[in-house]
Design a protein around this motif. Sequence first.
Motif, PDB file in Angstrom:
ATOM      1  N   THR A 154       0.835  -1.209   0.000  1.00  0.00           N
ATOM      2  CA  THR A 154       0.000   0.000   0.000  1.00  0.00           C
ATOM      3  C   THR A 154       0.867   1.255   0.000  1.00  0.00           C
ATOM      4  OG1 THR A 154      -1.723  -1.191   1.225  1.00  0.00           O
ATOM      5  CG2 THR A 154      -1.851   1.211   1.210  1.00  0.00           C
ATOM      6  N   GLN A 155       2.008   1.211   0.719  1.00  0.00           N
ATOM      7  CA  GLN A 155       2.885   2.370   0.816  1.00  0.00           C
ATOM      8  C   GLN A 155       3.624   2.646  -0.489  1.00  0.00           C
ATOM      9  OE1 GLN A 155       3.301   4.279   3.571  1.00  0.00           O
ATOM     10  NE2 GLN A 155       4.976   5.587   2.834  1.00  0.00           N
ATOM     11  N   TYR A 156       4.174   1.603  -1.114  1.00  0.00           N
ATOM     12  CA  TYR A 156       5.059   1.798  -2.255  1.00  0.00           C
ATOM     13  C   TYR A 156       4.375   1.643  -3.610  1.00  0.00           C
ATOM     14  CZ  TYR A 156       8.830   1.725   1.144  1.00  0.00           C
ATOM     15  OH  TYR A 156       9.655   2.015   2.205  1.00  0.00           O
ATOM     16  N   LEU A 157       3.266   0.924  -3.647  1.00  0.00           N
ATOM     17  CA  LEU A 157       2.512   0.789  -4.903  1.00  0.00           C
ATOM     18  C   LEU A 157       1.140   1.417  -4.651  1.00  0.00           C
ATOM     19  CD1 LEU A 157       3.618  -2.876  -5.741  1.00  0.00           C
ATOM     20  CD2 LEU A 157       4.430  -0.781  -6.829  1.00  0.00           C
ATOM     21  N   THR A 158       0.092   0.649  -4.746  1.00  0.00           N
ATOM     22  CA  THR A 158      -1.249   1.077  -4.309  1.00  0.00           C
ATOM     23  C   THR A 158      -1.928  -0.147  -3.721  1.00  0.00           C
ATOM     24  OG1 THR A 158      -2.401   0.488  -6.363  1.00  0.00           O
ATOM     25  CG2 THR A 158      -1.387   2.697  -6.242  1.00  0.00           C
ATOM     26  N   TRP A 159      -3.050   0.073  -3.044  1.00  0.00           N
ATOM     27  CA  TRP A 159      -3.740  -1.065  -2.429  1.00  0.00           C
ATOM     28  C   TRP A 159      -4.183  -2.088  -3.452  1.00  0.00           C
ATOM     29  CZ3 TRP A 159      -8.657  -2.249  -3.940  1.00  0.00           C
ATOM     30  CH2 TRP A 159      -9.429  -1.244  -4.506  1.00  0.00           C
ATOM     31  N   HIS A 160      -4.378  -1.681  -4.697  1.00  0.00           N
ATOM     32  CA  HIS A 160      -4.814  -2.625  -5.738  1.00  0.00           C
ATOM     33  C   HIS A 160      -3.831  -3.797  -5.872  1.00  0.00           C
ATOM     34  CE1 HIS A 160      -7.879   0.245  -7.176  1.00  0.00           C
ATOM     35  NE2 HIS A 160      -6.969   1.173  -6.943  1.00  0.00           N
ATOM     36  N   TRP A 161      -2.544  -3.522  -5.604  1.00  0.00           N
ATOM     37  CA  TRP A 161      -1.529  -4.557  -5.807  1.00  0.00           C
ATOM     38  C   TRP A 161      -1.535  -5.632  -4.730  1.00  0.00           C
ATOM     39  CZ3 TRP A 161       1.257  -5.635 -10.021  1.00  0.00           C
ATOM     40  CH2 TRP A 161       1.238  -4.689 -11.036  1.00  0.00           C
ATOM     41  N   ILE A 162      -2.229  -5.411  -3.613  1.00  0.00           N
ATOM     42  CA  ILE A 162      -2.320  -6.502  -2.638  1.00  0.00           C
ATOM     43  C   ILE A 162      -3.167  -7.642  -3.203  1.00  0.00           C
ATOM     44  CG2 ILE A 162      -2.009  -4.967  -0.658  1.00  0.00           C
ATOM     45  CD1 ILE A 162      -4.954  -5.194  -0.048  1.00  0.00           C
ATOM     46  N   PHE A 163      -3.975  -7.349  -4.227  1.00  0.00           N
ATOM     47  CA  PHE A 163      -4.731  -8.381  -4.933  1.00  0.00           C
ATOM     48  C   PHE A 163      -4.022  -8.828  -6.205  1.00  0.00           C
ATOM     49  CE2 PHE A 163      -7.956  -5.756  -2.672  1.00  0.00           C
ATOM     50  CZ  PHE A 163      -8.379  -6.728  -1.782  1.00  0.00           C
ATOM     51  N   PHE A 164      -3.420  -7.879  -6.920  1.00  0.00           N
ATOM     52  CA  PHE A 164      -2.750  -8.228  -8.167  1.00  0.00           C
ATOM     53  C   PHE A 164      -1.619  -9.241  -7.965  1.00  0.00           C
ATOM     54  CE2 PHE A 164      -4.032  -3.929 -10.171  1.00  0.00           C
ATOM     55  CZ  PHE A 164      -5.152  -4.509 -10.754  1.00  0.00           C
ATOM     56  N   ILE A 165      -0.924  -9.185  -6.811  1.00  0.00           N
ATOM     57  CA  ILE A 165       0.199 -10.110  -6.605  1.00  0.00           C
ATOM     58  C   ILE A 165      -0.253 -11.567  -6.567  1.00  0.00           C
ATOM     59  CG2 ILE A 165       1.679  -8.456  -5.392  1.00  0.00           C
ATOM     60  CD1 ILE A 165       0.815  -9.874  -2.769  1.00  0.00           C
ATOM     61  N   ASN A 166      -1.537 -11.798  -6.276  1.00  0.00           N
ATOM     62  CA  ASN A 166      -2.044 -13.175  -6.249  1.00  0.00           C
ATOM     63  C   ASN A 166      -2.172 -13.784  -7.637  1.00  0.00           C
ATOM     64  OD1 ASN A 166      -2.443 -13.225  -3.426  1.00  0.00           O
ATOM     65  ND2 ASN A 166      -4.416 -12.205  -3.633  1.00  0.00           N
ATOM     66  N   VAL A 167      -2.367 -12.922  -8.645  1.00  0.00           N
ATOM     67  CA  VAL A 167      -2.678 -13.428  -9.993  1.00  0.00           C
ATOM     68  C   VAL A 167      -1.527 -14.243 -10.572  1.00  0.00           C
ATOM     69  CG1 VAL A 167      -3.363 -12.799 -12.329  1.00  0.00           C
ATOM     70  CG2 VAL A 167      -4.312 -11.549 -10.368  1.00  0.00           C
ATOM     71  N   PRO A 168      -0.288 -13.713 -10.627  1.00  0.00           N
ATOM     72  CA  PRO A 168       0.808 -14.551 -11.162  1.00  0.00           C
ATOM     73  C   PRO A 168       1.057 -15.799 -10.326  1.00  0.00           C
ATOM     74  CG  PRO A 168       1.665 -12.512 -10.208  1.00  0.00           C
ATOM     75  CD  PRO A 168       0.188 -12.367 -10.301  1.00  0.00           C
TER      76      PRO A 168
END
Length: 524
Positions: A154-168
């Motif tokens: 959340t600090q370095y990217l955005t909160w959206h990436w806490i979900f995006f990291i699951n996809v790969p």
Amino acid sequence: MFKKYSLSFIFILGIFICMLDTTVMNVALPAISATTNTNLNTLSWALNAYTIIFASFTIPLTRIAEIYGKKKFFFLGALLFGTGSLISGFSFTFIILLIGRIIQSFGAAILFPLSMSMGIELIEGKTRTNTIAILGITQGLASAMGPTVGGMITQYLTWHWIFFINVPLAVIIIFLGIPTLRKTTIIQSTVQSIDFFGSLLGITMLASFTSVLIEGRQWGWTSAPTIALILVALISLIVFILIESKIQEPMISLDLFKNRNFLASAIVIILSNLFLVAVTVLLPNYFVNIENYSTLNASYMITPITFCIFIMSPLSGFLLEKIGPRWLVLIGFLLMGIGYELYANFNALNNVAMSSISGAFVGMGYGIITGPITVIAAADFKGDQLSSSQSVASVLRQVGISMAVAIFVSGLYTNLASAQRKAINYSNQEIVSLHLPHNVIDSMKKQSIESIKAKKYKSKTNESPTHIKAIDEQINEKIDLIKKNSKKEFTLAFSNLYKSALPFMVFGTFSIFIFPRKKEKLYR
């Protein structure tokens, strides 16, 4: 050899992403609230839906997978989890986020228990015990890492990436798993039918129970919705037990709980996860709201816990065969109890070094328990009973997490309200003792109350309210006293929770007497 490691990797990865998402979203809620323009109470349903569905549908979906093919459902679970994560990541409204999280949770309800049962079933030979322990360790590590990972992303990217990291990660599970599992033989289930009535009762019972645990504080513990759901859960449980004890192919074999190893493990799974999550959920809240840390720095305070889980878990796996489960569980709860004692009585909350030491004890205790208890819970079962045991264990972990949120968050709100009243009363008494004009007293009281409610009490006071040096010095001294007292009261609101939990930590150690005295080799 490559096949064995590939199998272990995809099962560990499946468990990791499912458990990570039970806590990764917590610290990102304020950022998500701002983006979706949703208040935190409403937004919490995106968090709670995951836990409720995960707990409620794990057992029936696992049973369906046993009948129609574990391999196919394993990939279906990964696909649903990845799809739900993608939808959640792209969401900019609460409704879309909720839909994504619901899809995610159905995926987790399939992927997690199958990762456990297939991991135990397919990894053979001397490495099996180690593999089972690693699968158990992964669960604790992932849920403990959630706040830290969520805070960093959340600090370095955005909160959206806490979900995006699951996809790969879901894609890796599918594409690595297809060629690996294609050549693997799965033991055919002897169960040929689905206990629909038992499934419905189980879902009703768990959904009602977890909903009460999570939302009881908001609704009120004596409110009509809370009491109604408690009654629904109790009635469903009683009817479920009556039916499952007589049906030929029950949803859950009640014989599981006749096994002393499993029964004791069930108690330890609930309590150990409860005591772990009570720290990993509340501690970032304390450092953000009381110490005024950034979300990222607050999440870093969880790091000693995860580090010690990682260090102690392999050691506990070695000790299991040497000293048996009784001593390991006893030592684990004692170490967690020391951590709680430090939080409660030794100013560990407002001292970074002491907080890290306290967290280290909690992490060591949980690390000693989590791997071995997973081995013990599975040790006496094979085939359908093995799958059933892991489904039940999965549900019990979610129950432990939900209980932690219900008990400690509810207790925290009660304590904070009491702390605020005490701080305001103290403030008013100190301000009145200055014997200033009524208009000045009233103005100071108002400002002080606003400051206490906002928990803004750390900054130094340099104001000169009356521009008379002697009086202003007295006023500033009182304001400093009020600030120190307010912080002390709010700190006690947190530390008293851990003090109250210590007797229950002692209760957890009684589970050691359920384990059989005889030490047997497990999966050797």
